[in-house]
Motif scaffolding. Sequence first.
Motif, mmCIF file in Angstrom:
data_model
loop_
_atom_site.group_PDB
_atom_site.id
_atom_site.type_symbol
_atom_site.label_atom_id
_atom_site.label_comp_id
_atom_site.label_asym_id
_atom_site.label_seq_id
_atom_site.Cartn_x
_atom_site.Cartn_y
_atom_site.Cartn_z
ATOM 1 N N LEU A 19 0.830 -1.200 0.000
ATOM 2 C CA LEU A 19 0.000 0.000 0.000
ATOM 3 C C LEU A 19 0.865 1.251 0.000
ATOM 4 C CD1 LEU A 19 -2.814 1.315 0.169
ATOM 5 C CD2 LEU A 19 -2.630 1.107 2.662
ATOM 6 N N SER A 20 1.917 1.236 0.793
ATOM 7 C CA SER A 20 2.833 2.377 0.827
ATOM 8 C C SER A 20 3.452 2.619 -0.551
ATOM 9 C CB SER A 20 3.927 2.119 1.866
ATOM 10 O OG SER A 20 4.853 3.164 1.885
ATOM 11 N N LEU A 21 3.871 1.559 -1.207
ATOM 12 C CA LEU A 21 4.448 1.702 -2.558
ATOM 13 C C LEU A 21 3.412 2.226 -3.550
ATOM 14 C CD1 LEU A 21 6.611 -1.543 -2.772
ATOM 15 C CD2 LEU A 21 7.415 0.805 -2.509
ATOM 16 N N LEU A 22 2.193 1.716 -3.460
ATOM 17 C CA LEU A 22 1.140 2.177 -4.368
ATOM 18 C C LEU A 22 0.806 3.648 -4.141
ATOM 19 C CD1 LEU A 22 -1.314 -0.867 -4.419
ATOM 20 C CD2 LEU A 22 0.146 -0.061 -6.277
ATOM 21 N N LEU A 23 0.796 4.073 -2.884
ATOM 22 C CA LEU A 23 0.518 5.486 -2.592
ATOM 23 C C LEU A 23 1.626 6.385 -3.133
ATOM 24 C CD1 LEU A 23 -0.914 5.175 1.019
ATOM 25 C CD2 LEU A 23 -2.156 5.929 -1.019
#
Length: 159
Positions: A19-23
């Motif tokens: 999720l952090s990478l996608l954000l």
Amino acid sequence: MFRVIEENLVRQNKALMLLSLLLEEEFSRLMKSNPQSVSQIELSIQELMRQIVVERASLRRHIGEAVPGAARVSELYPSLDNEMKGNFQKLLSLMDETEQKCGTQAAKNNEMALALFDQSKNLLDFMHDQIKPKNTTAYGASGRFAKAPSNARLLTGRL
């Protein structure tokens, strides 16, 4: 049962890292002002969030099965050995850190999206002001000068 809970925590941790990478990717696409690619990644983020919610619900169910009446991982600590307790604490602290990072990045993405929205809205308002006739008269349906309405209207008519 405690092994299943640990595996659930590991999955949640990996999902939060993703999720952090996608954000971060969403932010870079917002910076490029590419709305189609932003909406594509937004769908991925929403699906990942849905999966995280399912994992959290599953975790609560497993915790309740392991220790009746328990709802949080910290309530399992008295029944764990030191090694397992240390693993749980490490996983929970890493999850908390990643959640904080995700929250900060999501706030940045929100600010950027709102700024781009305001910029687009202001540009559209400017273009409408430039297109609108300057004087109060304009050609009507009959080909003669008619009074132009002061603001945009979809329909005008009489009863």
